[in-house]
Design a protein around this motif. Structure first.
Motif, mmCIF file in Angstrom:
data_model
loop_
_atom_site.group_PDB
_atom_site.id
_atom_site.type_symbol
_atom_site.label_atom_id
_atom_site.label_comp_id
_atom_site.label_asym_id
_atom_site.label_seq_id
_atom_site.Cartn_x
_atom_site.Cartn_y
_atom_site.Cartn_z
ATOM 1 N N THR A 94 0.829 -1.199 0.000
ATOM 2 C CA THR A 94 0.000 0.000 0.000
ATOM 3 C C THR A 94 0.868 1.256 0.000
ATOM 4 N N VAL A 95 1.906 1.265 0.837
ATOM 5 C CA VAL A 95 2.807 2.419 0.905
ATOM 6 C C VAL A 95 3.525 2.620 -0.423
ATOM 7 N N ALA A 96 3.956 1.535 -1.060
ATOM 8 C CA ALA A 96 4.658 1.642 -2.342
ATOM 9 C C ALA A 96 3.767 2.272 -3.406
ATOM 10 N N GLU A 97 2.477 1.901 -3.398
ATOM 11 C CA GLU A 97 1.557 2.467 -4.391
ATOM 12 C C GLU A 97 1.326 3.945 -4.118
ATOM 13 N N LEU A 98 1.226 4.316 -2.827
ATOM 14 C CA LEU A 98 1.063 5.735 -2.490
ATOM 15 C C LEU A 98 2.298 6.533 -2.899
ATOM 16 N N ASP A 99 3.513 5.965 -2.712
ATOM 17 C CA ASP A 99 4.740 6.660 -3.101
ATOM 18 C C ASP A 99 4.738 6.965 -4.595
ATOM 19 N N ARG A 100 4.228 6.038 -5.403
ATOM 20 C CA ARG A 100 4.174 6.284 -6.845
ATOM 21 C C ARG A 100 3.293 7.501 -7.148
ATOM 22 N N LEU A 101 2.148 7.586 -6.448
ATOM 23 C CA LEU A 101 1.258 8.730 -6.670
ATOM 24 C C LEU A 101 1.904 10.013 -6.168
ATOM 25 N N GLY A 102 2.647 9.921 -5.054
ATOM 26 C CA GLY A 102 3.335 11.098 -4.544
ATOM 27 C C GLY A 102 4.372 11.603 -5.521
ATOM 28 N N ARG A 103 5.110 10.697 -6.169
ATOM 29 C CA ARG A 103 6.117 11.105 -7.147
ATOM 30 C C ARG A 103 5.472 11.723 -8.376
ATOM 31 N N ALA A 104 4.215 11.329 -8.635
ATOM 32 C CA ALA A 104 3.490 11.917 -9.767
ATOM 33 C C ALA A 104 2.920 13.293 -9.428
ATOM 34 N N GLY A 105 3.109 13.736 -8.180
ATOM 35 C CA GLY A 105 2.674 15.080 -7.801
ATOM 36 C C GLY A 105 1.246 15.157 -7.303
ATOM 37 N N ALA A 106 0.679 14.038 -6.883
ATOM 38 C CA ALA A 106 -0.705 14.051 -6.427
ATOM 39 C C ALA A 106 -0.833 14.815 -5.110
ATOM 40 N N ALA A 125 1.390 8.667 9.180
ATOM 41 C CA ALA A 125 2.648 8.301 8.525
ATOM 42 C C ALA A 125 2.522 8.391 7.011
ATOM 43 N N MET A 126 1.390 7.943 6.465
ATOM 44 C CA MET A 126 1.167 8.004 5.017
ATOM 45 C C MET A 126 1.172 9.444 4.534
ATOM 46 N N ALA A 127 0.502 10.330 5.272
ATOM 47 C CA ALA A 127 0.433 11.727 4.864
ATOM 48 C C ALA A 127 1.818 12.373 4.886
ATOM 49 N N ARG A 128 2.627 12.045 5.887
ATOM 50 C CA ARG A 128 3.973 12.622 5.960
ATOM 51 C C ARG A 128 4.821 12.206 4.764
ATOM 52 N N ARG A 129 4.640 10.998 4.277
ATOM 53 C CA ARG A 129 5.460 10.494 3.170
ATOM 54 C C ARG A 129 5.243 11.293 1.900
ATOM 55 N N VAL A 130 3.993 11.765 1.683
ATOM 56 C CA VAL A 130 3.691 12.428 0.404
ATOM 57 C C VAL A 130 3.343 13.903 0.591
ATOM 58 N N GLY A 131 3.595 14.418 1.798
ATOM 59 C CA GLY A 131 3.280 15.825 2.045
ATOM 60 C C GLY A 131 1.789 16.100 2.022
ATOM 61 N N GLY A 132 0.993 15.116 2.389
ATOM 62 C CA GLY A 132 -0.462 15.275 2.393
ATOM 63 C C GLY A 132 -0.977 15.676 3.755
ATOM 64 N N THR A 133 -2.257 15.631 3.923
ATOM 65 C CA THR A 133 -2.892 16.010 5.184
ATOM 66 C C THR A 133 -3.882 14.935 5.594
ATOM 67 N N VAL A 134 -4.209 14.939 6.883
ATOM 68 C CA VAL A 134 -5.228 14.045 7.436
ATOM 69 C C VAL A 134 -6.305 14.911 8.075
ATOM 70 N N VAL A 135 -7.544 14.653 7.717
ATOM 71 C CA VAL A 135 -8.685 15.360 8.286
ATOM 72 C C VAL A 135 -9.555 14.320 8.983
ATOM 73 N N ALA A 136 -9.997 14.641 10.204
ATOM 74 C CA ALA A 136 -10.821 13.700 10.975
ATOM 75 C C ALA A 136 -12.175 14.326 11.267
ATOM 76 N N PRO A 137 -13.078 14.359 10.278
ATOM 77 C CA PRO A 137 -14.380 15.001 10.480
ATOM 78 C C PRO A 137 -15.380 14.051 11.125
ATOM 79 N N ASP A 138 -16.445 14.628 11.672
ATOM 80 C CA ASP A 138 -17.590 13.807 12.044
ATOM 81 C C ASP A 138 -18.232 13.278 10.765
ATOM 82 N N PRO A 139 -18.880 12.115 10.808
ATOM 83 C CA PRO A 139 -19.494 11.589 9.586
ATOM 84 C C PRO A 139 -20.447 12.567 8.908
ATOM 85 N N GLU A 140 -21.241 13.308 9.688
ATOM 86 C CA GLU A 140 -22.195 14.229 9.078
ATOM 87 C C GLU A 140 -21.506 15.439 8.457
ATOM 88 N N ASP A 141 -20.239 15.690 8.850
ATOM 89 C CA ASP A 141 -19.493 16.828 8.313
ATOM 90 C C ASP A 141 -18.522 16.389 7.228
#
Length: 664
Positions: free
Chosen positions: A595-607, A626-642
């Motif tokens: 899973t991490v390897a596939e995410l790294d490919r998308l990160g290298r593509a600039g996603a 950890a996944m977000a840190r690898r690709v410079g992404g973010t994690v959001v933890a909303p309530d389901p209704e939000d």
């Protein structure tokens, strides 16, 4: 002379459906059906559930059915079935009392005769029916006693007829011998007609001749022999059910008394003949049912038959309102019966539900797919998407600490055209046209533009532009069974639809791919995703979902890739080289690595990547961080209704970040 002025009177319209009533509003029904579909119900069942539940301002089928059952309970708890027997007993006591008084006063009567009469009166059986039968040949000394006893015979005759012919009791009040003879003749002719019809030998002339001769006995005004039989069979079956509903003692008393009706057994013979013919002609009527009455208000035979018919009507209404039989439709509802038993307000509610059901079927909001199942049509999907997007906009505006996601300035080359502003627009305002709209609206509302104008949302127009940059958006949604178990299934679908509508209407140059991932990942059309049912299968195959997202991005090399992932669990499955899904819980290192390897490919593509974490699982929290840190992404933890607002917010933020010219 001046013409007299006519005074107008106004009142509530009572002639049926209001001719000035607005058409039914399908918005609430569509929202309810769509919500049901997203929750895994078929559109047919979702519509049926909405009709059962009703709307914010109208009764549903369940509430109407509850009122029907309450009305039924009221009838049973208010009445008892011995009204005629009690009336006969009162008349008998009155007649006997009058006779005793006459015997005591008549001093000229032969002593032997007096003694015999007194012995007869004093030794009457305790049973009312036996006493009435014993007095059938008694030579009354009292004129009042004789007349009262005759009233018993008249009452029994009228009640027996009223059981089968509505209103006959009142019609025969004070009947003469000629009237009774006419009734007897009518019963003979009716028996002949029914038997002739049973043999298939009757003609329309036979019916017409019968009605010309005896039509006054049928206020229902039947138009042919079948309508006549229907009317009579319903009443006759009600009489049979009433008899079976009595206690054995009451039933025995009544049967014994029936021979005294009009002082002749012929009436009962003709009625029995009619009942037998009707039961053979209409075996589908309920001839064997019974009810339990436990009230205080006594019913006569005719009244009791009417109540039994009311109970049968209520049972039919209950079945119609249940809509549980094959081929059921609200067009089956007997609005006249509903009005008669529950009042005009219930009829209005039922008629509105009928119109809603028909309008939903005729509106094009439901369509049949290639496999024959009903689904939300594209028109319904667009309408629901617009509604969800408005709700998302409202949530965005009220989110605490949310980033400003509105875009202004030149998002691209202007085309020269303008259009009304809508949520999600990134184009600059056309100030001139917006002010002109505000001035025109103010003047149209009777205001003075010279005293100042106030801009409202509907006044604003934006300049259409050709976007300089476009985005390829992959929305990956977790469809593992835990999403349904934890109440996240519908919010997930609502989120997908809101984003789909936003991109298809406001960011037409963008491309959107919806990917569901459970044991396997699949690309989905929006209608397919909305109709997706939760299936109890193990696996959260984010690895496969990221692979499909990568394929989608590679098909759109000139677009900015935007990856949005909604999940409530760690990856527990991966796609093997042979195309099979391998599941393991707790997650195996091989699954995490793939899973991490596939995410790294998308990160290298600039996603541009955002994870939306649902729930508070510690393992998932650590994994996504950890996944977000690898690709410079973010994690959001909303309530389901939000969730919808959070996803749209991140999409707009990623879209804004595509170039410096798009910043506020």
């Amino acid at each position: 002379m001046p013409r007299p002025q006519r005074r107008a009177r106004y009142g509530r319209f009572t002639g049926g459906p209001d001719p000035l009533a607005p058409p039914v509003d399908l918005a609430e029904a569509l929202d309810a059906v769509s919500e049901g579909v997203m929750d895994g119900y078929s559109p047919e069942n979702a519509l049926r559930e909405f009709l059962r539940r009703g709307g914010r301002s109208r009764e549903g089928l369940d509430e109407l059915a509850g009122r029907v059952q309450q009305r039924r309970r009221d009838l049973l708890s208010r009445h008892r079935l011995d009204g005629t027997l009690q009336e006969v007993k009162k008349l008998l006591d009155k007649a006997v009392l009058a006779e005793r008084g006459q015997l005591a006063r008549d001093t000229e009567m032969d002593p032997t005769d007096r003694t015999l009469r007194e012995m007869t009166i004093e030794n009457l059986p305790s049973s009312t029916s036996a006493a009435v039968t014993e007095l059938a040949g008694y030579d009354w000394a009292s004129t009042e006693g004789r007349e009262t006893y005759q009233q018993i015979q008249e009452l029994l005759g009228r009640e027996m007829l009223d059981q089968r012919f509505a209103g006959m009791k009142q019609a025969l009040e004070g009947a003469t011998d000629e009237d009774r003879a006419a009734i007897t003749e009518m019963l003979r002719d009716l028996g002949d007609l029914l038997e002739k019809h049973a043999r298939g030998e009757d003609t329309s002339q036979d019916f017409d001749g019968f009605m010309a001769k005896h039509g006054d006995a049928f206020p229902e005004d039947p138009q042919d022999i079948d309508e006549l039989i229907d009317v009579l069979a319903q009443r006759s079956a009600a009489a049979a059910r009433m008899l079976r509903s009595m206690t054995p003692e009451q039933r025995e008393e009544l049967m014994a008394l029936s021979g005294q009706a009009f002082g002749s057994p012929e009436l009962m013979a003709q009625l029995a003949r009619m009942d037998g013919a009707l039961q053979a002609l209409r075996p589908g009527e309920d001839w064997t049912g019974s009810e339990s009455f436990d009230g205080e208000e006594g019913l006569g035979l005719g009244e009791g038959a009417g109540v039994m018919q009311d109970l049968a009507d209520l049972d039919n209404l209950a079945e119609q309102l249940s809509q549980s039989y094959a081929g059921s439709s609200l067009s089956d509802l007997d609005i006249e019966a509903l009005t008669r038993h529950l009042g005009q307000d219930a009829a209005v509610s039922a008629r509105t539900l009928q119109e809603l059901e028909q309008a939903m079927r005729d509106s094009g909001y439901l369509s049949r797919s290639a496999d024959g199942t009903l689904r939300l049509s594209p028109a319904a999907t667009r309408k629901l998407g617009a509604s969800l997007l408005r709700d998302t906009a409202s949530r965005l505006s009220s989110r605490t600490g949310a980033r400003e996601t509105r875009q202004a300035g030149a998002a691209g080359e202007q085309t020269g055209a303008t259009r009304p502003w809508q949520f999600g627009d990134a184009e600059p305002w056309d100030v001139g046209r917006s002010l002109t709209n505000a001035i025109t609206r103010t003047a149209g509302e009777g205001g003075d533009p010279g005293a100042g104008v106030h801009l409202q949302v509907e006044d604003i127009e934006v300049r259409e532009t050709e976007a300089r940059s476009r985005a390829a958006v992959a929305l990956l949604v977790d469809t593992s069974f835990s999403m349904a178990m934890e109440g996240r299934w519908v919010p997930m679908k609502r989120t997908a639809l809101a984003l789909h509508h936003l991109i298809s209407t406001r960011f037409r140059g963008d491309a959107l791919q919806l990917v569901s991932f459970g044991r396997y990942a699949r690309t989905r059309e929006i209608g397919e995703l909305l109709a997706l049912e939760a299936v109890h299968e193990q696996g959260t195959n984010l690895h496969h979902g990221l692979m499909l997202a990568g394929q989608f991005f590679r098909k759109h090399p000139g677009m900015q890739p935007v990856l949005l992932v909604v999940t409530d669990g760690e990856p527990t499955a991966q796609l093997l080289p042979g195309g099979e899904s391998w599941f393991s819980y707790p997650p195996e290192a091989e699954t995490i690595t793939a899973t991490v390897a596939e995410l790294d490919r998308l990160g290298r593509a600039g996603a541009s990547t955002t994870f939306f974490r649902l729930g508070n699982d510690p393992g998932l929290t650590r994994f996504l961080a950890a996944m977000a840190r690898r690709v410079g992404g973010t994690v959001v933890a909303p309530d389901p209704e939000d969730l919808g607002a959070a996803v749209v917010d991140e999409f707009l933020h990623a879209h804004r970040d595509t170039g410096p010219d798009d910043l506020l």
